[in-house]
Write an enzyme that holds these catalytic residues in place. Sequence first.
Site, PDB file in Angstrom:
ATOM      1  N   LEU A  33       0.813  -1.219   0.000  1.00  0.00           N
ATOM      2  CA  LEU A  33       0.000   0.000   0.000  1.00  0.00           C
ATOM      3  C   LEU A  33       0.849   1.274   0.000  1.00  0.00           C
ATOM      4  O   LEU A  33       1.917   1.323   0.590  1.00  0.00           O
ATOM      5  CB  LEU A  33      -0.929  -0.003   1.212  1.00  0.00           C
ATOM      6  CG  LEU A  33      -1.863  -1.208   1.358  1.00  0.00           C
ATOM      7  CD1 LEU A  33      -2.784  -1.028   2.561  1.00  0.00           C
ATOM      8  CD2 LEU A  33      -2.691  -1.433   0.094  1.00  0.00           C
ATOM      9  N   GLU A  35       0.190   5.923  -0.658  1.00  0.00           N
ATOM     10  CA  GLU A  35      -0.793   6.978  -0.386  1.00  0.00           C
ATOM     11  C   GLU A  35      -2.007   6.942  -1.318  1.00  0.00           C
ATOM     12  O   GLU A  35      -3.078   7.430  -0.967  1.00  0.00           O
ATOM     13  CB  GLU A  35      -0.133   8.358  -0.465  1.00  0.00           C
ATOM     14  CG  GLU A  35       0.741   8.667   0.726  1.00  0.00           C
ATOM     15  CD  GLU A  35       1.575   9.923   0.502  1.00  0.00           C
ATOM     16  OE1 GLU A  35       0.988  10.947   0.080  1.00  0.00           O
ATOM     17  OE2 GLU A  35       2.794   9.869   0.736  1.00  0.00           O
ATOM     18  N   GLY A  36      -1.832   6.367  -2.503  1.00  0.00           N
ATOM     19  CA  GLY A  36      -2.976   6.209  -3.413  1.00  0.00           C
ATOM     20  C   GLY A  36      -4.020   5.301  -2.789  1.00  0.00           C
ATOM     21  O   GLY A  36      -5.216   5.648  -2.725  1.00  0.00           O
ATOM     22  N   HIS A  37      -3.575   4.148  -2.291  1.00  0.00           N
ATOM     23  CA  HIS A  37      -4.493   3.224  -1.608  1.00  0.00           C
ATOM     24  C   HIS A  37      -5.080   3.901  -0.366  1.00  0.00           C
ATOM     25  O   HIS A  37      -6.281   3.787  -0.099  1.00  0.00           O
ATOM     26  CB  HIS A  37      -3.757   1.962  -1.157  1.00  0.00           C
ATOM     27  CG  HIS A  37      -3.142   1.151  -2.257  1.00  0.00           C
ATOM     28  ND1 HIS A  37      -1.785   1.044  -2.426  1.00  0.00           N
ATOM     29  CD2 HIS A  37      -3.702   0.392  -3.233  1.00  0.00           C
ATOM     30  CE1 HIS A  37      -1.532   0.256  -3.458  1.00  0.00           C
ATOM     31  NE2 HIS A  37      -2.670  -0.154  -3.974  1.00  0.00           N
ATOM     32  N   GLN A 148      -8.844   6.062 -10.113  1.00  0.00           N
ATOM     33  CA  GLN A 148      -8.878   6.472 -11.520  1.00  0.00           C
ATOM     34  C   GLN A 148      -7.524   6.195 -12.198  1.00  0.00           C
ATOM     35  O   GLN A 148      -7.405   6.220 -13.409  1.00  0.00           O
ATOM     36  CB  GLN A 148      -9.244   7.962 -11.570  1.00  0.00           C
ATOM     37  CG  GLN A 148      -9.645   8.497 -12.918  1.00  0.00           C
ATOM     38  CD  GLN A 148     -10.860   7.810 -13.516  1.00  0.00           C
ATOM     39  OE1 GLN A 148     -11.818   7.502 -12.821  1.00  0.00           O
ATOM     40  NE2 GLN A 148     -10.804   7.562 -14.811  1.00  0.00           N
ATOM     41  N   LYS A 149      -6.516   5.919 -11.387  1.00  0.00           N
ATOM     42  CA  LYS A 149      -5.202   5.504 -11.914  1.00  0.00           C
ATOM     43  C   LYS A 149      -5.387   4.360 -12.918  1.00  0.00           C
ATOM     44  O   LYS A 149      -4.746   4.316 -13.960  1.00  0.00           O
ATOM     45  CB  LYS A 149      -4.317   5.061 -10.742  1.00  0.00           C
ATOM     46  CG  LYS A 149      -3.172   4.144 -11.074  1.00  0.00           C
ATOM     47  CD  LYS A 149      -1.952   4.941 -11.399  1.00  0.00           C
ATOM     48  CE  LYS A 149      -0.802   4.134 -11.939  1.00  0.00           C
ATOM     49  NZ  LYS A 149      -0.681   2.769 -11.529  1.00  0.00           N
ATOM     50  N   ASP A 150      -6.281   3.416 -12.557  1.00  0.00           N
ATOM     51  CA  ASP A 150      -6.593   2.309 -13.455  1.00  0.00           C
ATOM     52  C   ASP A 150      -7.925   2.627 -14.135  1.00  0.00           C
ATOM     53  O   ASP A 150      -8.960   2.029 -13.817  1.00  0.00           O
ATOM     54  CB  ASP A 150      -6.672   1.000 -12.659  1.00  0.00           C
ATOM     55  CG  ASP A 150      -5.351   0.677 -11.986  1.00  0.00           C
ATOM     56  OD1 ASP A 150      -4.527   0.002 -12.601  1.00  0.00           O
ATOM     57  OD2 ASP A 150      -5.128   1.127 -10.843  1.00  0.00           O
ATOM     58  N   SER A 185       2.367   4.003  -7.563  1.00  0.00           N
ATOM     59  CA  SER A 185       2.083   2.622  -7.954  1.00  0.00           C
ATOM     60  C   SER A 185       2.999   1.703  -7.167  1.00  0.00           C
ATOM     61  O   SER A 185       4.157   2.042  -6.924  1.00  0.00           O
ATOM     62  CB  SER A 185       2.340   2.459  -9.455  1.00  0.00           C
ATOM     63  OG  SER A 185       2.442   1.083  -9.783  1.00  0.00           O
ATOM     64  N   SER A 186       2.471   0.543  -6.801  1.00  0.00           N
ATOM     65  CA  SER A 186       3.312  -0.441  -6.112  1.00  0.00           C
ATOM     66  C   SER A 186       4.474  -0.844  -7.012  1.00  0.00           C
ATOM     67  O   SER A 186       5.538  -1.211  -6.532  1.00  0.00           O
ATOM     68  CB  SER A 186       2.490  -1.676  -5.747  1.00  0.00           C
ATOM     69  OG  SER A 186       1.309  -1.298  -5.082  1.00  0.00           O
TER      70      SER A 186
HETATM   71  P1  AMP Z   1      -3.690  -2.205  -6.816  1.00  0.00           P
HETATM   72  O1  AMP Z   1      -3.218  -2.587  -5.452  1.00  0.00           O
HETATM   73  O2  AMP Z   1      -2.612  -1.664  -7.693  1.00  0.00           O
HETATM   74  O3  AMP Z   1      -4.524  -3.277  -7.460  1.00  0.00           O
HETATM   75  O4  AMP Z   1      -4.666  -0.984  -6.595  1.00  0.00           O
HETATM   76  C1  AMP Z   1      -5.768  -1.072  -5.745  1.00  0.00           C
HETATM   77  C2  AMP Z   1      -6.638   0.142  -5.947  1.00  0.00           C
HETATM   78  O5  AMP Z   1      -5.890   1.312  -5.643  1.00  0.00           O
HETATM   79  C3  AMP Z   1      -7.130   0.288  -7.388  1.00  0.00           C
HETATM   80  O6  AMP Z   1      -8.471   0.738  -7.379  1.00  0.00           O
HETATM   81  C4  AMP Z   1      -6.198   1.324  -7.940  1.00  0.00           C
HETATM   82  O7  AMP Z   1      -6.746   2.062  -9.007  1.00  0.00           O
HETATM   83  C5  AMP Z   1      -5.982   2.207  -6.732  1.00  0.00           C
HETATM   84  N1  AMP Z   1      -4.754   2.990  -6.893  1.00  0.00           N
HETATM   85  C6  AMP Z   1      -3.513   2.509  -7.189  1.00  0.00           C
HETATM   86  N2  AMP Z   1      -2.642   3.529  -7.329  1.00  0.00           N
HETATM   87  C7  AMP Z   1      -3.340   4.667  -7.136  1.00  0.00           C
HETATM   88  C8  AMP Z   1      -3.020   6.062  -7.164  1.00  0.00           C
HETATM   89  N3  AMP Z   1      -1.778   6.491  -7.431  1.00  0.00           N
HETATM   90  N4  AMP Z   1      -4.004   6.948  -6.916  1.00  0.00           N
HETATM   91  C9  AMP Z   1      -5.270   6.529  -6.659  1.00  0.00           C
HETATM   92  N5  AMP Z   1      -5.639   5.248  -6.622  1.00  0.00           N
HETATM   93  C10 AMP Z   1      -4.702   4.326  -6.854  1.00  0.00           C
END
Ligand code: AMP
Length: 281
Positions: A33, A35-37, A148-150, A185-186
């Site tokens: 995780l 700051e986006g998460h 919205q990143k994805d 991003s992770s």
């Molecule tokens: P992930 O762990 O990459 O599958 O992401 C989990 C959720 O977090 C997904 O809905 C992603 O779109 C969101 N997420 C990932 N990176 C960001 C970011 N930089 N800003 C906002 N949301 C994000």
Amino acid sequence: MKIVETVKQIREEVARARKEGKKVGFVPTMGYLHEGHASLIQRAKAENEFVVVSIFVNPTQFGVGEDFETYPRDLERDSEIAEQAGANIIFHPTVGEMYPLGYRTYVDVEGITSKLCGASRPGHFRGVTTIVSKLFHMVKADRAYFGQKDAQQVAVIQQMVRDLNMDIEIVPCPIVREADGLAMSSRNTYLNPSERQAALILSQSLFEAQGMIDHGEHDAGKLGFWIKENIQTEPLAKIDYVEIVDAVTLEEIEEIKGDVLIALAVRIGKTRLIDNIRLEV
Ligand code: AMP
């Protein structure tokens, strides 16, 4: 904050919260995780009394040769971040819990899953919609929060929820960026220092494109061409795609007008990064 690993446990915990009259917010993640998460969890907490965060690196959304095995994992650090952001419970199942022996059922959204990321990652969105459907059935949340990143993932999930009459509200949340513009991003942890610097070409190209639109550029073809040329000035960057599309249907557009998504995927060294901007023109 609790951490549970089984479907039975997460069902019981959510049922208890519901019985207490609490609204349930859900944030599905693959962990590691940032700051986006955290922004998604905070938003979920602001809008619901009980917040579930799932952490599951979902094998079915990774293609052959992709980074399923090497995807970063750190549950201890994740639990601190999730708790700090307001999570009430982490659901952290094993692969066997989610896909037991004899597993046979998949959810497939047609059309919009074959463009953009779907074109270079065949089967990816089938894995995403399958795991998200399963999680929705387990967690039974009132609202689910997606970044919205994805952008394509948001569009695909919204299509699935509409088509299958799923009783859940999808809440898209804005992209959280590093101070220099890189979308968090992770996978950014894969970048070495020179790649980290080179990765700025994604956000920088998008921000400049936005400026050109603000100054009256409405020709999607021209703008797309400019973005590609600009990305190619970075020697470490290799374009996967640059697309200017309708933000809901993901259909290509010629004129930049309405709800527009400019989305790109670029390889920096071995790492595939995505970024986008969505604008109302
Ligand atoms: P992930 O762990 O990459 O599958 O992401 C989990 C959720 O977090 C997904 O809905 C992603 O779109 C969101 N997420 C990932 N990176 C960001 C970011 N930089 N800003 C906002 N949301 C994000």
